[in-house]
Design a protein around this motif. Structure first.
Motif, short mmCIF file in Angstrom:
data_model
loop_
_atom_site.label_atom_id
_atom_site.label_comp_id
_atom_site.label_asym_id
_atom_site.label_seq_id
_atom_site.Cartn_x
_atom_site.Cartn_y
_atom_site.Cartn_z
N ASP A 147 0.77 -0.98 -0.15
CA ASP A 147 -0.35 -0.26 -0.63
C ASP A 147 0.51 1.15 -0.49
O ASP A 147 2.19 1.18 0.51
CB ASP A 147 -0.85 -0.44 1.73
N ASP A 148 0.65 2.22 -0.26
CA ASP A 148 1.13 4.17 -0.39
C ASP A 148 1.38 4.31 1.03
O ASP A 148 3.36 4.34 0.56
CB ASP A 148 0.25 4.33 -1.29
N ASN A 149 1.46 3.95 1.96
CA ASN A 149 1.81 4.45 2.89
C ASN A 149 2.11 3.08 4.03
O ASN A 149 2.70 3.16 5.28
CB ASN A 149 0.29 4.73 4.18
N ASP A 150 2.25 1.80 3.74
CA ASP A 150 3.09 1.27 3.98
C ASP A 150 4.70 1.43 3.99
O ASP A 150 5.02 2.22 3.30
CB ASP A 150 3.27 -0.38 2.47
N PRO A 151 5.01 1.13 5.15
CA PRO A 151 6.48 1.90 5.34
C PRO A 151 7.74 1.13 4.64
O PRO A 151 8.60 1.24 4.09
CB PRO A 151 6.60 1.30 7.26
N VAL A 152 7.14 -0.49 4.57
CA VAL A 152 8.36 -0.78 3.02
C VAL A 152 8.07 -0.30 1.73
O VAL A 152 9.00 0.28 1.63
CB VAL A 152 7.70 -2.48 2.88
N ALA A 153 7.16 0.02 1.99
CA ALA A 153 6.81 0.88 0.37
C ALA A 153 7.47 1.93 0.13
O ALA A 153 8.85 2.48 -0.63
CB ALA A 153 5.41 0.90 0.04
N ARG A 154 7.56 3.10 1.05
CA ARG A 154 8.32 4.07 1.74
C ARG A 154 10.15 3.77 1.15
O ARG A 154 10.58 4.37 0.42
CB ARG A 154 7.54 4.75 2.89
N GLN A 155 10.10 2.84 2.25
CA GLN A 155 12.01 2.48 2.57
C GLN A 155 12.46 2.65 0.99
O GLN A 155 13.03 2.60 0.65
CB GLN A 155 12.17 1.69 3.33
N MET A 156 10.99 1.61 0.22
CA MET A 156 11.91 0.76 -0.99
C MET A 156 11.70 2.19 -2.38
O MET A 156 13.14 2.70 -3.10
CB MET A 156 10.88 0.23 -1.86
N LEU A 157 10.51 3.07 -1.88
CA LEU A 157 11.07 4.44 -2.90
C LEU A 157 12.28 5.08 -2.54
O LEU A 157 12.64 5.23 -3.22
CB LEU A 157 10.01 5.09 -2.50
N LYS A 158 12.97 5.44 -1.20
CA LYS A 158 13.52 6.26 -0.67
C LYS A 158 15.54 5.26 -1.37
O LYS A 158 15.84 6.01 -1.62
CB LYS A 158 13.57 6.39 0.23
N ASP A 159 15.29 4.11 -1.18
CA ASP A 159 15.73 3.23 -1.54
C ASP A 159 16.62 3.76 -2.63
O ASP A 159 17.51 3.82 -3.67
CB ASP A 159 16.15 2.34 -1.15
N LEU A 160 15.69 3.74 -3.71
CA LEU A 160 15.15 3.16 -5.33
C LEU A 160 15.90 4.66 -5.73
O LEU A 160 16.66 5.24 -6.58
CB LEU A 160 14.33 3.35 -6.16
N ARG A 161 15.36 5.70 -5.33
CA ARG A 161 15.55 6.68 -5.38
C ARG A 161 16.74 7.31 -5.21
O ARG A 161 18.02 8.17 -6.00
CB ARG A 161 15.08 8.51 -4.44
N ASP A 162 18.11 7.26 -3.64
CA ASP A 162 18.97 7.27 -3.85
C ASP A 162 19.91 6.05 -4.28
O ASP A 162 21.15 7.10 -5.06
CB ASP A 162 19.00 6.43 -2.24
N ALA A 163 19.17 5.02 -4.96
CA ALA A 163 20.56 4.55 -5.84
C ALA A 163 20.10 5.23 -7.48
O ALA A 163 20.88 5.03 -7.87
CB ALA A 163 19.95 2.84 -6.26
N PHE A 164 19.14 5.72 -7.89
CA PHE A 164 19.19 6.59 -9.01
C PHE A 164 19.81 7.88 -8.51
O PHE A 164 20.84 7.76 -9.54
CB PHE A 164 17.76 6.85 -9.63
N ASP A 165 19.95 8.07 -7.64
CA ASP A 165 20.80 10.25 -7.82
C ASP A 165 21.88 9.46 -7.82
O ASP A 165 22.70 10.74 -7.82
CB ASP A 165 20.75 10.48 -6.64
N ASN A 166 22.50 8.83 -7.07
CA ASN A 166 23.55 8.21 -7.44
C ASN A 166 24.43 7.36 -8.37
O ASN A 166 25.45 6.24 -7.87
CB ASN A 166 23.87 7.36 -5.19
N ALA A 167 23.93 7.22 -9.39
CA ALA A 167 24.59 5.74 -10.33
C ALA A 167 25.73 6.19 -11.06
O ALA A 167 26.04 7.32 -11.71
CB ALA A 167 22.86 6.39 -11.03
N PRO A 168 26.36 5.06 -10.62
CA PRO A 168 27.42 5.48 -11.11
C PRO A 168 27.65 5.12 -12.84
O PRO A 168 26.93 4.61 -13.56
CB PRO A 168 27.85 4.05 -10.23
#
Length: 197
Positions: A78-99
């Motif tokens: 669900d949108d409010n699921d803490p796991v979903a929010r953490q996945m979003l943050k982790d993926l955004r971080d991975a994209f922002d720091n793409a080698p």
């Protein structure tokens, strides 16, 4: 609705190129079917978009292997699921720091993709981003910087519009550049620019 939330999470909020989430290994698959009009000179290598990413780099590894066997089933979140929010943050971080791949710096290459003009005026444009997928930076979030190439031509080119298919031959530089549209990890100093449509 979990299905709608998952789709929104995966495609819009995260900004992951669809090819990566669908386990396609070549993000340029959408444009790979149209052949080049001429062969490049022998000292110019036609490169695929995947070659701009370091071997083995996969942003999904930062998000619990989303879409992978044994990984998190994003359709159940669900949108409010803490796991979903953490996945979003982790993926955004991975994209922002793409080698990027420093060993490509200074190579003469030919790259084909979709143009995203940074500015258009009378007589055309002399500055655009080259991206591997249709709609990137315009209708969807930008891909990671290692999938965005900045091109600046010495003079304006007519016919380069948003999502024109363009083939650029020139010298690739590992050079990060922030624009109003996205951050690119590479710059391509053009020798030739061919607008296909």
């Amino acid at each position: 609705m979990p299905w709608t939330s998952a789709a929104l999470l995966v495609v819009v909020a995260i900004g992951v190129p669809a090819g990566l989430l669908l386990n396609r290994t070549d993000p340029s698959q959408a444009i790979a079917s149209a052949p080049l009009a001429t062969e490049p000179p022998t000292d110019v290598k036609t490169i695929a978009w995947t070659e701009l990413m370091p071997p083995g780099w996969d942003p999904r590894l930062k998000a619990g292997q989303a879409g992978q066997p044994g990984g998190i089933d994003v359709a159940q979140l669900d949108d409010n699921d803490p796991v979903a929010r953490q996945m979003l943050k982790d993926l955004r971080d991975a994209f922002d720091n793409a080698p990027v791949r420093p060993e490509l710096d200074g190579r003469r290459v030919r790259l084909r993709g979709y143009a995203v003009p940074v500015g258009v005026g009378w007589g055309g444009t002399d500055e655009f981003l080259l991206v591997p997928t249709f709609g990137a930076c315009i209708h969807s979030p930008p891909p990671p910087p290692n999938q965005i190439v900045y091109v600046k031509t010495p003079s304006k080119i007519e016919g380069v519009r948003a999502m024109s298919i363009v083939t650029v031959t020139g010298t690739l530089q590992v050079h990060a550049l922030n624009s109003a549209l996205a951050t690119s990890g590479y710059r391509l100093v053009p020798e030739t620019v061919r607008v296909e449509r």
